[in-house]
Design an enzyme around this catalytic site. Structure first.
Site, PDB file in Angstrom:
ATOM      1  N   LYS A  67       0.801  -1.229   0.000  1.00  0.00           N
ATOM      2  CA  LYS A  67       0.000   0.000   0.000  1.00  0.00           C
ATOM      3  C   LYS A  67       0.839   1.286   0.000  1.00  0.00           C
ATOM      4  CE  LYS A  67      -4.415  -1.491   1.836  1.00  0.00           C
ATOM      5  NZ  LYS A  67      -5.488  -1.198   2.783  1.00  0.00           N
ATOM      6  N   ASP A  71     -10.241   3.209   1.731  1.00  0.00           N
ATOM      7  CA  ASP A  71     -10.419   2.579   3.045  1.00  0.00           C
ATOM      8  C   ASP A  71     -11.216   3.461   4.018  1.00  0.00           C
ATOM      9  OD1 ASP A  71      -9.073   0.361   2.161  1.00  0.00           O
ATOM     10  OD2 ASP A  71      -7.186   0.844   3.158  1.00  0.00           O
ATOM     11  N   GLY A  94      -4.716   2.590  18.129  1.00  0.00           N
ATOM     12  CA  GLY A  94      -3.841   2.205  17.026  1.00  0.00           C
ATOM     13  C   GLY A  94      -3.483   3.402  16.164  1.00  0.00           C
TER      14      GLY A  94
HETATM   15  N1  LIG Z   1     -11.706  -4.032   7.667  1.00  0.00           N
HETATM   16  C1  LIG Z   1     -10.820  -3.642   6.776  1.00  0.00           C
HETATM   17  O1  LIG Z   1     -11.127  -3.426   5.601  1.00  0.00           O
HETATM   18  C2  LIG Z   1      -9.392  -3.426   7.232  1.00  0.00           C
HETATM   19  C3  LIG Z   1      -8.564  -2.532   6.542  1.00  0.00           C
HETATM   20  C4  LIG Z   1      -7.255  -2.332   6.994  1.00  0.00           C
HETATM   21  C5  LIG Z   1      -6.795  -3.055   8.104  1.00  0.00           C
HETATM   22  N2  LIG Z   1      -7.629  -3.925   8.732  1.00  0.00           N
HETATM   23  C6  LIG Z   1      -7.162  -4.663   9.920  1.00  0.00           C
HETATM   24  O2  LIG Z   1      -6.670  -3.740  10.865  1.00  0.00           O
HETATM   25  C7  LIG Z   1      -5.591  -4.283  11.610  1.00  0.00           C
HETATM   26  C8  LIG Z   1      -4.416  -3.327  11.570  1.00  0.00           C
HETATM   27  O3  LIG Z   1      -3.952  -3.199  10.232  1.00  0.00           O
HETATM   28  P1  LIG Z   1      -2.893  -2.061   9.821  1.00  0.00           P
HETATM   29  O4  LIG Z   1      -2.713  -2.174   8.367  1.00  0.00           O
HETATM   30  O5  LIG Z   1      -3.259  -0.741  10.413  1.00  0.00           O
HETATM   31  O6  LIG Z   1      -1.565  -2.612  10.554  1.00  0.00           O
HETATM   32  P2  LIG Z   1      -0.263  -1.808  10.961  1.00  0.00           P
HETATM   33  O7  LIG Z   1      -0.048  -0.611  10.097  1.00  0.00           O
HETATM   34  O8  LIG Z   1       0.820  -2.829  11.072  1.00  0.00           O
HETATM   35  O9  LIG Z   1      -0.582  -1.270  12.457  1.00  0.00           O
HETATM   36  C9  LIG Z   1      -0.761  -2.163  13.512  1.00  0.00           C
HETATM   37  C10 LIG Z   1      -1.278  -1.420  14.732  1.00  0.00           C
HETATM   38  O10 LIG Z   1      -1.531  -2.374  15.766  1.00  0.00           O
HETATM   39  C11 LIG Z   1      -0.791  -2.006  16.929  1.00  0.00           C
HETATM   40  N3  LIG Z   1      -0.373  -3.174  17.677  1.00  0.00           N
HETATM   41  C12 LIG Z   1       0.249  -4.288  17.193  1.00  0.00           C
HETATM   42  N4  LIG Z   1       0.498  -5.152  18.212  1.00  0.00           N
HETATM   43  C13 LIG Z   1       0.023  -4.573  19.339  1.00  0.00           C
HETATM   44  C14 LIG Z   1      -0.023  -4.954  20.706  1.00  0.00           C
HETATM   45  N5  LIG Z   1       0.472  -6.139  21.124  1.00  0.00           N
HETATM   46  N6  LIG Z   1      -0.605  -4.126  21.594  1.00  0.00           N
HETATM   47  C15 LIG Z   1      -1.117  -2.943  21.187  1.00  0.00           C
HETATM   48  N7  LIG Z   1      -1.092  -2.512  19.918  1.00  0.00           N
HETATM   49  C16 LIG Z   1      -0.537  -3.322  19.007  1.00  0.00           C
HETATM   50  C17 LIG Z   1       0.394  -1.231  16.397  1.00  0.00           C
HETATM   51  O11 LIG Z   1       0.969  -0.474  17.437  1.00  0.00           O
HETATM   52  P3  LIG Z   1       2.547  -0.094  17.399  1.00  0.00           P
HETATM   53  O12 LIG Z   1       2.646   1.120  16.548  1.00  0.00           O
HETATM   54  O13 LIG Z   1       2.872   0.132  18.819  1.00  0.00           O
HETATM   55  O14 LIG Z   1       3.268  -1.279  16.830  1.00  0.00           O
HETATM   56  C18 LIG Z   1      -0.281  -0.406  15.309  1.00  0.00           C
HETATM   57  O15 LIG Z   1      -0.965   0.686  15.853  1.00  0.00           O
HETATM   58  C19 LIG Z   1      -5.314  -5.646  10.971  1.00  0.00           C
HETATM   59  O16 LIG Z   1      -5.947  -6.629  11.758  1.00  0.00           O
HETATM   60  C20 LIG Z   1      -5.968  -5.564   9.608  1.00  0.00           C
HETATM   61  O17 LIG Z   1      -6.404  -6.823   9.139  1.00  0.00           O
HETATM   62  C21 LIG Z   1      -8.912  -4.116   8.331  1.00  0.00           C
END
Ligand SMILES: NC(=O)c1ccc[n+]([C@@H]2O[C@H](COP(=O)([O-])OP(=O)(O)OC[C@H]3O[C@@H](n4cnc5c(N)ncnc54)[C@H](OP(=O)(O)O)[C@@H]3O)[C@@H](O)[C@H]2O)c1
Length: 280
Positions: free
Chosen positions: A71, A108, A134
């Site tokens: 992305k 999104d 997050g």
């Molecule tokens: N429904 C949809 O269409 C859609 C779209 C996009 C994403 N999603 C879902 O959203 C989730 C996040 O995706 P993303 O792309 O935003 O991922 P990302 O950019 O990798 O961000 C991950 C987030 O989760 C936090 N995190 C990870 N492990 C953690 C823990 N143990 N405790 C607390 N916070 C934690 C991270 O905090 P740190 O910064 O501290 O690491 C960060 O804020 C995924 O499950 C994804 O499948 C869904």
């Protein structure tokens, strides 16, 4: 635009990609609208994203969606980046224009807002403080969507504080960062709570958040959709809060993509939702 004499093509580029529900979604719409076409999962290694995007036009693809890890990196390989995608800092959708050039968009945030409105038609972003957990890629789209919709106060909370602080600084008002240690107290008087972290997703531990202080009328949304009900959503539902999972966000972000590629705006039907839910 759809052509009766042409087989329509689109896909999703990711690495890995086979878990994606997008092919099911777009192929349902092809069928529903009587269009001859297909939408395929495209397993593209990180280093291959540039050549893969450049191959869309010669292969006759109308465009593609992008998922992890492409992305952000794809920004460098498209000819034009739409304003929303630039602000989010990531592309979720690429469209091949008539002249063969590529435009990158991000649906999104739109998908997220539409998913909320579909469940709660009278929902307003300015109804009260919104707590967003997050600060990753998903959060960027959700927070911008909420801010553009008129949210007046977004309390952004992330495990790594510098990421939340950076995002608050970049987006400005109404977003402000709240310390991770203060996350439980930050729920007091909130009208809405959104989890955008990966916590609660299948294979991950539940989000470490005590929701006792959250008002019982507050809307609780989780952008995670596998499982359909995360531990956070279950806990919220059991104490009486209205809840919404992340499936609607996935379904609704697909609508403008399909429209841009094929000139038809498809609907998120109950049948479509049930079909995809059955696979989660
Ligand atoms: N429904 C949809 O269409 C859609 C779209 C996009 C994403 N999603 C879902 O959203 C989730 C996040 O995706 P993303 O792309 O935003 O991922 P990302 O950019 O990798 O961000 C991950 C987030 O989760 C936090 N995190 C990870 N492990 C953690 C823990 N143990 N405790 C607390 N916070 C934690 C991270 O905090 P740190 O910064 O501290 O690491 C960060 O804020 C995924 O499950 C994804 O499948 C869904």
């Amino acid at each position: 635009m759809a052509h009766p004499d042409r087989f329509l093509l689109a896909g999703v580029m990711g690495w890995p990609v086979m878990h994606s529900r997008s092919p099911m979604l777009h192929n349902y719409w092809f069928k529903q609208h009587g269009l001859a076409g297909t939408y395929v999962p495209l397993a593209i290694e990180p280093a291959g994203i540039g050549p893969a995007l450049r191959a869309l036009q010669p292969l006759g693809f109308a465009g593609c969606n992008l998922t992890i890890p492409h992305k952000e990196t794809a920004l460098a390989f498209v000819d034009e980046v739409a304003d929303t995608a630039r602000r989010i800092g990531a592309i979720s959708c690429v469209t091949v224009r008539r002249d063969g050039s590529l435009v990158g968009t991000n649906n999104d945030g739109y998908g997220y807002i539409e998913s909320i409105l579909a469940e709660v038609p009278g929902w307003r972003a300015d109804a009260g403080p919104i707590v967003v957990m997050g600060a990753g890629g998903g959060a960027r789209a959700v927070v911008l969507g909420l801010a553009d919709r008129g949210a007046r106060e977004i309390r952004l909370i992330n495990r790594s504080p510098e990421r939340a602080l950076g995002l608050a600084q970049e987006f400005g008002a109404p977003v402000h960062a709240v310390a991770w240690e203060d996350r439980h107290a930050a729920l007091e008087d909130a009208a809405m709570l959104v989890n955008t972290t990966s916590q609660g997703m299948v294979g991950q531990t539940p989000l470490d958040l005590a929701i006792e202080r959250l008002p019982r009328h507050a809307l609780v949304s989780d952008i995670v959709y596998i499982p359909r009900e995360t531990p956070l959503l279950r806990q919220a539902r059991e104490r009486g809060n209205p809840t919404i999972n992340g499936l609607g966000m996935l379904l609704h972000q697909g609508r403008p993509a399909f429209r841009d590629w094929f000139g038809v705006t498809p609907d998120v039907t109950p049948e479509l939702r049930q079909m995809i839910e059955a696979t989660l």
